[in-house]
Design a protein around this motif. Structure first.
Motif, mmCIF file in Angstrom:
data_model
loop_
_atom_site.group_PDB
_atom_site.id
_atom_site.type_symbol
_atom_site.label_atom_id
_atom_site.label_comp_id
_atom_site.label_asym_id
_atom_site.label_seq_id
_atom_site.Cartn_x
_atom_site.Cartn_y
_atom_site.Cartn_z
ATOM 1 N N ASP A 126 62.264 61.823 30.442
ATOM 2 C CA ASP A 126 63.206 59.956 30.558
ATOM 3 C C ASP A 126 63.372 59.300 29.822
ATOM 4 O OD1 ASP A 126 60.681 60.369 33.212
ATOM 5 O OD2 ASP A 126 58.693 60.520 30.526
ATOM 6 N N SER A 127 65.184 60.080 29.950
ATOM 7 C CA SER A 127 66.114 59.802 29.157
ATOM 8 C C SER A 127 66.793 58.273 29.598
ATOM 9 C CB SER A 127 67.279 60.387 28.880
ATOM 10 O OG SER A 127 66.728 61.784 28.397
ATOM 11 N N PRO A 128 67.618 57.569 28.549
ATOM 12 C CA PRO A 128 68.052 55.797 29.478
ATOM 13 C C PRO A 128 68.657 56.445 30.556
ATOM 14 C CG PRO A 128 68.257 56.021 27.550
ATOM 15 C CD PRO A 128 67.728 57.539 27.706
ATOM 16 N N TYR A 129 68.848 56.162 31.939
ATOM 17 C CA TYR A 129 69.865 55.702 33.091
ATOM 18 C C TYR A 129 71.032 54.550 33.000
ATOM 19 C CZ TYR A 129 65.944 53.425 34.768
ATOM 20 O OH TYR A 129 64.966 52.577 35.567
ATOM 21 N N TYR A 130 71.524 54.764 34.040
ATOM 22 C CA TYR A 130 73.184 53.393 34.243
ATOM 23 C C TYR A 130 72.174 51.935 35.500
ATOM 24 C CZ TYR A 130 76.285 55.453 31.916
ATOM 25 O OH TYR A 130 76.984 56.195 31.266
ATOM 26 N N THR A 131 72.261 51.484 35.421
ATOM 27 C CA THR A 131 71.316 50.627 36.489
ATOM 28 C C THR A 131 71.999 49.172 37.183
ATOM 29 O OG1 THR A 131 70.956 48.751 34.841
ATOM 30 C CG2 THR A 131 69.059 50.490 34.444
ATOM 31 N N TYR A 179 63.483 53.540 38.157
ATOM 32 C CA TYR A 179 64.107 54.273 38.597
ATOM 33 C C TYR A 179 64.668 54.636 39.333
ATOM 34 C CZ TYR A 179 65.967 58.995 37.812
ATOM 35 O OH TYR A 179 66.747 60.554 37.801
ATOM 36 N N LEU A 180 63.104 55.235 40.278
ATOM 37 C CA LEU A 180 62.403 55.800 41.847
ATOM 38 C C LEU A 180 63.414 54.772 42.984
ATOM 39 C CD1 LEU A 180 60.951 57.660 44.230
ATOM 40 C CD2 LEU A 180 59.317 55.940 44.099
ATOM 41 N N ASN A 181 63.085 53.398 42.615
ATOM 42 C CA ASN A 181 63.962 52.094 43.319
ATOM 43 C C ASN A 181 65.363 52.020 43.407
ATOM 44 O OD1 ASN A 181 61.618 51.891 44.482
ATOM 45 N ND2 ASN A 181 61.053 49.909 43.179
ATOM 46 N N LEU A 182 65.591 52.287 42.430
ATOM 47 C CA LEU A 182 66.950 52.468 41.877
ATOM 48 C C LEU A 182 67.251 53.941 42.369
ATOM 49 C CD1 LEU A 182 69.964 50.833 40.313
ATOM 50 C CD2 LEU A 182 68.864 52.374 38.385
ATOM 51 N N VAL A 183 67.310 54.931 42.409
ATOM 52 C CA VAL A 183 67.700 55.816 42.773
ATOM 53 C C VAL A 183 67.908 55.682 44.389
ATOM 54 C CG1 VAL A 183 67.333 58.520 43.630
ATOM 55 C CG2 VAL A 183 67.412 57.670 41.140
ATOM 56 N N PRO A 234 79.647 52.711 35.501
ATOM 57 C CA PRO A 234 79.334 51.789 35.259
ATOM 58 C C PRO A 234 78.579 51.319 34.508
ATOM 59 C CG PRO A 234 77.878 53.959 36.307
ATOM 60 C CD PRO A 234 78.773 54.318 36.334
ATOM 61 N N VAL A 235 78.019 49.716 33.983
ATOM 62 C CA VAL A 235 78.165 48.919 32.958
ATOM 63 C C VAL A 235 77.202 49.265 32.313
ATOM 64 C CG1 VAL A 235 78.598 46.511 32.119
ATOM 65 C CG2 VAL A 235 79.790 47.695 34.212
#
Length: 587
Positions: A65-70, A249-253, A275-276
């Motif tokens: 569950d590490s951070p990710y680009y949004t 995360y699911l929606n973003l992917v 990404p920013v």
């Protein structure tokens, strides 16, 4: 992770609105059969199973569950449905373009998974969607000719401070941290997950989470676990949530998967844009979907002001001899610094058949001054005749030394074969003396065999014994599973020589009187009914059962002759003649 997402939404609520609007617009444009993102949370910002203020444990997800680009994809899709997906798009490489090596890795992984697990129906666009939010497609495709990132991609330290708390599992081999784990590589695997799912997709002899080919294929295998069919919405949702347990995360992917399904194109490696925004940082909003115009503008004419006269000009200095630029010393790779590998602790490895070896081969890489060298690739290879294997079923694996110069092989497990072999450690890219570990596999042992049950098994000649025969194996008073048991039919329990007649076993079409069996996980060995046959000779026999370690027990067997049928009455000749009456005396 959930704590970060909640914090980010509270600081920038507009981000959630933009996210919802983008997902809604993309969903509206999808074909009827397309998989829709779930809407099981009202805001979609909370990790499954975690409260807003409690960081998740990280267990059970590929990334911890590490951070990710949004960053969201633009609302205008690159192509209309059915359009050729390799044509350039108006929105530019930052949105629809995928670096060449990264795109090739995704498509190769799809082909590989579809050949081995066709029922999973893995689309390469799913790998691209995850790669986009995890690393910005390997930092815009900054990889070498083999697909390895030019520098390691590491997530934050998972020390429980705002993130999951995951203690070190790889001795820093992948992430350089010997206290806590960090997500590694373009697909952001934590080391413990990589140890199970890591792949060698580019056939270079090592499983490298920083290699896009290895990482993409590992991600595909991970997403297809548990017999998932990704053509089904429920299985697709579960697969993505197994990567990072957050519905945001699911929606973003899924928004990126849908976007890439509408069309994409290849761009040169290293030209992608990172990404920013990330889920653990402040929200600055998405970049513009259309780049600003680059047409040159004509500046307004400027009338130069007259310079005042110089009354006392400064003396002109004579030209100086230009200095030579500093000479940059050549870069020395970590492997080039190593002069020897030293075995840590005992170089002997022992275990019994079917068991893990106690400890693992471990070496330290040292330079000429005796100091440890970090970042060195150490290859561990099994040499000799054996069926022992490293975790994952491989005979060779490459591990990178950590900050203390240490490298440990993955878990080593013995098979069914006994004997000795060697585990050899060498420095990748160097010809140095190898560090050899002697490994020995012995049979599992039981010092006691005890019969379970009573009675003498009995059978009639020409039939099979119908009673079950069961024994229990123990070693030092503990149940002994997986122990080989030799069963032999003998004529005497005092002079146990294999019998040449009487009861027997069947092996295919052959008749044998000695077989080797194995105790189960409960330490029991059971001869089922109709396994042992009586033979043609009546009498008393014994079944001798022995184990490595001294266990022995005899089971008495009785073979009976079939009963003799009673005789039936039969004719013995003609009926007796009736005696004739005596003659009367004559008068």
């Amino acid at each position: 992770m959930a704590a970060h997402i909640g914090h980010r939404l509270r600081k920038g609520a507009t981000s959630g609105v933009v996210m919802a609007a983008a997902v809604a617009a993309l969903a509206a444009s999808q074909a009827p059969e397309a998989v829709q993102p779930p809407a099981d949370n009202t805001s979609g910002d909370r990790a499954i199973g975690a409260g807003e203020t409690v960081p998740p444990s990280g267990d059970g997800s590929a990334t911890g569950d590490s951070p990710y680009y949004t960053e969201l994809p633009p609302l205008n899709t690159p192509n209309k449905p059915g359009a050729v997906t390799n044509l350039p798009v108006i929105t530019g490489p930052a949105e629809a373009g995928i670096p060449a090596s990264v795109l090739a890795a995704y498509k190769r992984a799809e082909q590989s998974i579809r050949s081995t697990t066709p029922g999973c129906n893995l689309p390469w666009q799913l790998l691209a969607g995850i790669g986009k939010v995890e690393s910005g497609q390997a930092r815009g495709g900054r990889v070498d000719a083999n697909g390895t990132t030019l520098s390691p991609i590491l997530g934050p330290v998972l020390n429980g401070v705002g993130f999951a708390n995951i203690s070190d599992t790889d001795d820093g081999a992948y992430d350089g941290d010997k206290v806590h784990d960090r997500a590694v590589g373009p697909m952001q695997f934590i080391p413990s997950t990589w140890a199970t799912w890591g792949q060698d997709a580019n056939s270079d002899g090592k499983k490298d989470p920083n290699n896009i080919y290895d990482a993409a294929q590992a991600a595909g295998a991970y997403l297809c676990a548990n017999d998932r069919n990704l053509a089904l919405k429920a299985d697709l949702d579960r697969a993505i949530l197994s990567y990072n347990r957050s519905t945001e995360y699911l929606n973003l992917v899924m928004s990126w998967v849908t976007y890439y399904q509408r069309g994409t194109h290849q761009i040169p490696d290293g030209t992608g844009t990172l990404p920013v925004d990330r889920s653990d940082g402040p929200v600055r909003g998405n970049r513009p979907t259309v780049p600003p115009s680059t047409a040159p503008t004509t500046p307004a004419p400027v009338t130069p002001k007259p310079k005042p006269p110089v009354t006392n000009p400064a003396p002109v200095k004579p030209p100086t001899t230009p200095t030579k630029p500093p000479v940059t010393p050549p870069t020395v790779t970590p492997a080039a610094k190593v002069v020897r590998l030293t075995i840590v602790a005992n170089g002997r490895l022992t275990t019994t058949t079917g068991s893990d070896f106690t400890g693992a081969p471990r070496v330290v890489a040292l330079d000429a001054t005796g100091k440890p060298v970090a970042g060195v690739g150490v290859r561990f290879e099994i040499a000799g005749t054996t069926d022992a294997r490293f975790a994952g079923g491989t005979t060779a694996v490459t591990v990178t030394t950590g900050s203390a110069g240490l490298a440990s092989s993955p878990r080593l497990r013995a098979g069914a074969q006994t004997g000795t072999f060697t585990v050899r450690a060498t420095v990748v890219g160097r010809t140095l003396a190898a560090a050899d570990f002697a490994a020995t596999v012995t049979e599992r042992q039981a010092d006691t065999l005890t019969r379970v049950g009573e009675g003498i098994p009995t059978a009639t000649t020409g039939t099979a014994f119908s009673q079950q025969i069961q024994v229990k194996a123990t070693h030092d008073g503990v149940l002994a599973p997986g122990v080989a048991v030799t069963a032999t039919v003998v004529t005497s329990d005092t002079d146990p020589q294999e019998s040449t007649e009487g009861p027997y076993f069947k092996q295919g079409d052959q008749t044998v009187r000695t077989v080797t069996l194995t105790t189960g996980v409960d330490g029991l060995l059971t001869l089922a009914p109709d396994t042992l046959f009586a033979g043609d000779k009546a009498g008393t026999f014994f079944l001798q059962l022995t184990t490595p370690g001294g266990g022995k027990v005899f089971v008495e067997l009785t073979v009976q002759a079939p009963p003799t049928p009673e005789p039936t009455p039969s004719d013995t000749g003609s009926p007796e003649a009736t005696p004739s009456p005596s003659s009367s005396p004559t008068a």
